[in-house]
Design a protein around this motif. Structure first.
Motif, PDB file in Angstrom:
ATOM      1  N   THR A  55      31.770  53.915  32.974  1.00 34.94           N
ATOM      2  CA  THR A  55      30.514  53.283  33.405  1.00 34.94           C
ATOM      3  C   THR A  55      29.308  54.078  32.893  1.00 34.94           C
ATOM      4  O   THR A  55      28.978  55.115  33.460  1.00 34.94           O
ATOM      5  CB  THR A  55      30.475  53.213  34.961  1.00 34.94           C
ATOM      6  OG1 THR A  55      31.636  52.520  35.418  1.00 34.94           O
ATOM      7  CG2 THR A  55      29.216  52.526  35.455  1.00 34.94           C
ATOM      8  N   PRO A  56      28.676  53.603  31.819  1.00 39.10           N
ATOM      9  CA  PRO A  56      27.501  54.326  31.346  1.00 39.10           C
ATOM     10  C   PRO A  56      26.321  54.103  32.302  1.00 39.10           C
ATOM     11  O   PRO A  56      26.100  52.991  32.749  1.00 39.10           O
ATOM     12  CB  PRO A  56      27.209  53.688  29.975  1.00 39.10           C
ATOM     13  CG  PRO A  56      27.931  52.393  29.973  1.00 39.10           C
ATOM     14  CD  PRO A  56      28.991  52.412  31.024  1.00 39.10           C
ATOM     15  N   GLU A  74      22.183  54.605  33.073  1.00 41.15           N
ATOM     16  CA  GLU A  74      20.903  54.818  32.379  1.00 41.15           C
ATOM     17  C   GLU A  74      20.503  56.291  32.584  1.00 41.15           C
ATOM     18  O   GLU A  74      20.361  56.748  33.734  1.00 41.15           O
ATOM     19  CB  GLU A  74      19.877  53.838  32.965  1.00 41.15           C
ATOM     20  CG  GLU A  74      18.681  53.584  32.056  1.00 41.15           C
ATOM     21  CD  GLU A  74      17.719  54.764  32.021  1.00 41.15           C
ATOM     22  OE1 GLU A  74      17.405  55.242  30.908  1.00 41.15           O
ATOM     23  OE2 GLU A  74      17.304  55.220  33.100  1.00 41.15           O
ATOM     24  N   TYR A 134      26.453  56.639  26.937  1.00 40.85           N
ATOM     25  CA  TYR A 134      25.481  55.539  27.078  1.00 40.85           C
ATOM     26  C   TYR A 134      24.992  55.093  25.700  1.00 40.85           C
ATOM     27  O   TYR A 134      24.845  53.905  25.429  1.00 40.85           O
ATOM     28  CB  TYR A 134      24.313  56.030  27.934  1.00 40.85           C
ATOM     29  CG  TYR A 134      23.309  54.964  28.280  1.00 40.85           C
ATOM     30  CD1 TYR A 134      23.466  54.171  29.412  1.00 40.85           C
ATOM     31  CD2 TYR A 134      22.195  54.742  27.474  1.00 40.85           C
ATOM     32  CE1 TYR A 134      22.547  53.181  29.740  1.00 40.85           C
ATOM     33  CE2 TYR A 134      21.274  53.757  27.789  1.00 40.85           C
ATOM     34  CZ  TYR A 134      21.449  52.976  28.922  1.00 40.85           C
ATOM     35  OH  TYR A 134      20.539  52.003  29.233  1.00 40.85           O
ATOM     36  N   VAL A 180      27.856  52.962  23.771  1.00 40.93           N
ATOM     37  CA  VAL A 180      28.345  51.675  24.295  1.00 40.93           C
ATOM     38  C   VAL A 180      27.355  50.571  23.893  1.00 40.93           C
ATOM     39  O   VAL A 180      26.158  50.690  24.149  1.00 40.93           O
ATOM     40  CB  VAL A 180      28.483  51.722  25.839  1.00 40.93           C
ATOM     41  CG1 VAL A 180      28.919  50.365  26.390  1.00 40.93           C
ATOM     42  CG2 VAL A 180      29.473  52.794  26.247  1.00 40.93           C
ATOM     43  N   ARG A 191      24.962  47.508  23.864  1.00 37.70           N
ATOM     44  CA  ARG A 191      24.086  47.083  24.950  1.00 37.70           C
ATOM     45  C   ARG A 191      24.677  45.936  25.790  1.00 37.70           C
ATOM     46  O   ARG A 191      24.626  45.961  27.021  1.00 37.70           O
ATOM     47  CB  ARG A 191      22.766  46.633  24.321  1.00 37.70           C
ATOM     48  CG  ARG A 191      21.728  46.332  25.324  1.00 37.70           C
ATOM     49  CD  ARG A 191      20.446  46.102  24.614  1.00 37.70           C
ATOM     50  NE  ARG A 191      19.447  45.741  25.578  1.00 37.70           N
ATOM     51  CZ  ARG A 191      18.182  45.745  25.311  1.00 37.70           C
ATOM     52  NH1 ARG A 191      17.780  46.118  24.112  1.00 37.70           N
ATOM     53  NH2 ARG A 191      17.318  45.399  26.214  1.00 37.70           N
ATOM     54  N   ARG A 233      27.159  47.331  28.139  1.00 41.16           N
ATOM     55  CA  ARG A 233      26.492  48.178  29.133  1.00 41.16           C
ATOM     56  C   ARG A 233      25.857  47.332  30.223  1.00 41.16           C
ATOM     57  O   ARG A 233      25.934  47.633  31.402  1.00 41.16           O
ATOM     58  CB  ARG A 233      25.379  48.929  28.400  1.00 41.16           C
ATOM     59  CG  ARG A 233      25.420  50.392  28.565  1.00 41.16           C
ATOM     60  CD  ARG A 233      24.494  51.084  27.607  1.00 41.16           C
ATOM     61  NE  ARG A 233      23.219  50.452  27.388  1.00 41.16           N
ATOM     62  CZ  ARG A 233      22.480  50.647  26.289  1.00 41.16           C
ATOM     63  NH1 ARG A 233      22.909  51.443  25.333  1.00 41.16           N
ATOM     64  NH2 ARG A 233      21.322  50.068  26.155  1.00 41.16           N
ATOM     65  N   LEU A 241      28.765  45.075  32.419  1.00 38.42           N
ATOM     66  CA  LEU A 241      30.012  45.834  32.480  1.00 38.42           C
ATOM     67  C   LEU A 241      31.117  45.105  33.264  1.00 38.42           C
ATOM     68  O   LEU A 241      32.300  45.216  32.914  1.00 38.42           O
ATOM     69  CB  LEU A 241      29.748  47.229  33.074  1.00 38.42           C
ATOM     70  CG  LEU A 241      30.855  48.243  32.834  1.00 38.42           C
ATOM     71  CD1 LEU A 241      31.032  48.539  31.345  1.00 38.42           C
ATOM     72  CD2 LEU A 241      30.587  49.539  33.579  1.00 38.42           C
TER      73      LEU A 241
END
Ligand code: SAM
Length: 467
Positions: free
Chosen positions: A132-133, A135, A259, A262, A264, A267, A270
């Motif tokens: 899980t990237p 921000e 981050y 991955v 966009r 991201r 997800l």
């Protein structure tokens, strides 16, 4: 007159008197157990797959260094398999034994769908957090806030005493916690955990929980470097807050790098890409014919008791009510045996028979392991698209003087699940990536100094194709 008919294999072979099982094998292009054993004997090491020059900064890039995990893949191996076998930009990658999520992280990093299971609850948490990237600016703010709530740990000891955060120490595991932690770290960890659970954003809370879980070994009296749960009463455990602060910084850097790789679309959506579950490898959370590639490494029979190895996390995060029942769910544990299921693999039968002369109990455990794996391969076949492949990474070993030919059994068994045996890769395992030795009596991994047998100087990638 010349006979122009093209006879089937069955018709021609019947005339010659070939046995029905050989005809079946010929028709399905199945390799016999002897052919498989010969194939493995003749197999040379493929140096391209050893990844010898890779540094810890390569193998621990992105989120891969969030948490230690026994027998985890190096990401480069998974990357090479995915890049070699997947061309569709909407591909779906699966791993039934996710562990700490190397395959899943790699799938997400490429913008692919990634699904899988692990029966180990802490493994699923790690996989979720690592895939899980977040921000980076938001995460940076959250870490700063969190550390500042706990910054009284940086002040003098007397002041810490007045800090009124009530430690959260799971009451039902208090005896185990007292067994592994000194009073000071127990209270420090309890206060940290309380602050973690006060975090409202679940993604951030889980991120902190993984950091917390990672530091537990160093903060306890668990013998340094040991894979077995052994106490070291002379150990001076690392102070919890210091360890946590340091590890969070490392994770923050890893998150930022991840981050940035991955795509966009993945991201921001997800939930459409990541589909993982705490469950048995024989129950994948996906429909028939939907997966492009499986990259996985199964447990080994009676080697790691994953539930024992992660017991510090299990007790602090309160992940299992009954440890014994929990352990029975794991494939390859010594807690399993079957009375009414039958093996299909002939190579496996041989191993079980040889072992039965040394230890009936261990023979039963090995039999149960291979039966379980045959069922996992059936499930792999169900979920793969035609043309899809499964890649199982596995090494052979030796227990009580009996060769446990895991890779050969997997190669044979995949065929009984309808796979075509597509390719075998033999690779050398670079030192430091996996433990090199096993205790020959117990089969458990051991420190290089204590063990009396070689573990996996080489391993195989056994690849099956669903035609
Ligand atoms: C060799 S490890 C996988 C490591 C993984 N490739 C990685 O890179 O971290 C094998 C995994 O199988 C899991 N496992 C054991 N029994 C299982 C079962 N019945 N269903 C699903 N996973 C299981 C263990 O918890 C462990 O995480």
């Amino acid at each position: 007159m010349e006979d122009k008919t093209i006879y089937t294999t069955k018709e021609a072979a019947n005339y010659i008197g070939v046995s029905p099982s050989t005809i079946y094998r010929m028709e399905k292009q199945i390799k016999s157990p002897d052919e498989i054993l010969d194939m493995f004997c003749a197999k040379e090491i493929d140096n391209d797959w050893s990844f010898i020059g890779y540094k810890p900064s390569d193998t621990g890039k992105w989120t891969h260094s969030y948490h230690r995990y026994p027998a985890k893949f190096i990401p480069q191996l998974v990357e090479r398999l995915i890049d070699g076998y997947v061309s569709d930009k909407d591909a779906h990658i699966n791993d039934p034994f996710m562990g700490c999520g190397t395959t899943i992280v790699t799938g997400i990093s490429r913008g692919f769908k990634a699904s899988g299971t692990d029966i180990n609850k802490i493994a699923c948490l790690m996989t979720k957090v690592k895939s899980t990237p977040i921000e980076p600016t938001y995460l940076g703010k959250k870490i700063k806030q969190f550390l500042s709530t706990l910054s009284f740990f940086e002040g003098p000891q007397e002041l810490q005493f007045f800090e009124k955060i009530e430690p959260l120490i799971p009451p039902k595991h208090i005896d185990r916690i007292n067994y592994w932690f000194n009073e000071e770290n127990k209270n420090e960890l309890g206060k940290i955990l309380r602050v973690i659970y006060n975090e409202e954003d679940k993604t951030i809370r889980d991120f902190f929980l993984v950091a917390f879980s990672h530091i537990l070994k160093n903060c306890s009296i668990w013998l340094q470097g040991s894979t077995k749960p052994t106490r070291d009463l002379r150990k001076n455990p690392t102070k919890a807050y210091n360890a946590l602060r340091k590890h969070l910084k490392r994770m923050q850097k890893g998150n930022e790098a991840f981050y940035n790789v991955v795509p966009r679309e993945a991201r921001e959506n997800l939930n459409n890409y990541l589909n993982i579950k705490i469950d048995d490898a024989r129950r994948q959370p996906v429909s028939d014919d939907s997966v492009d590639l499986i990259v996985s490494s199964s447990p080994y029979v009676t080697s790691y008791e994953y539930a024992d190895l992660h017991q510090l996390s299990t007790i602090w995060l309160d992940l299992a009510d009954d440890l014994i029942e929990y352990k029975k769910e794991f494939i390859g544990t010594s807690y399993k045996k079957y009375e009414n299921k039958k093996l299909k693999s002939k190579v496996a039968m041989d191993i079980v028979y040889k072992m039965s002369k040394k230890s009936k109990k261990m023979a039963k455990e090995i039999e149960a392991f291979f039966i379980d794996m045959e069922e996992v391969f059936d499930e792999s076949y169900r979920i793969l698209k035609p043309g899809g492949r499964c890649c199982y990474v596995i090494g052979d070993t030796r227990l009580k003087g009996v060769d446990i030919l895991n890779a050969e059994v997997f190669a044979e068994s995949l065929q009984y699940s309808n796979f075509k045996l597509d390719r075998i890769i033999k690779r050398e395992i670079p030192l430091k990536i996996l433990p090199q030795k096993r205790d020959e009596k117990t089969g458990r991994f051991a420190n290089n100094n204590d063990a009396n047998s070689e573990a996996y100087p080489v391993e195989y990638i056994v690849i099956g194709l669903k035609e």
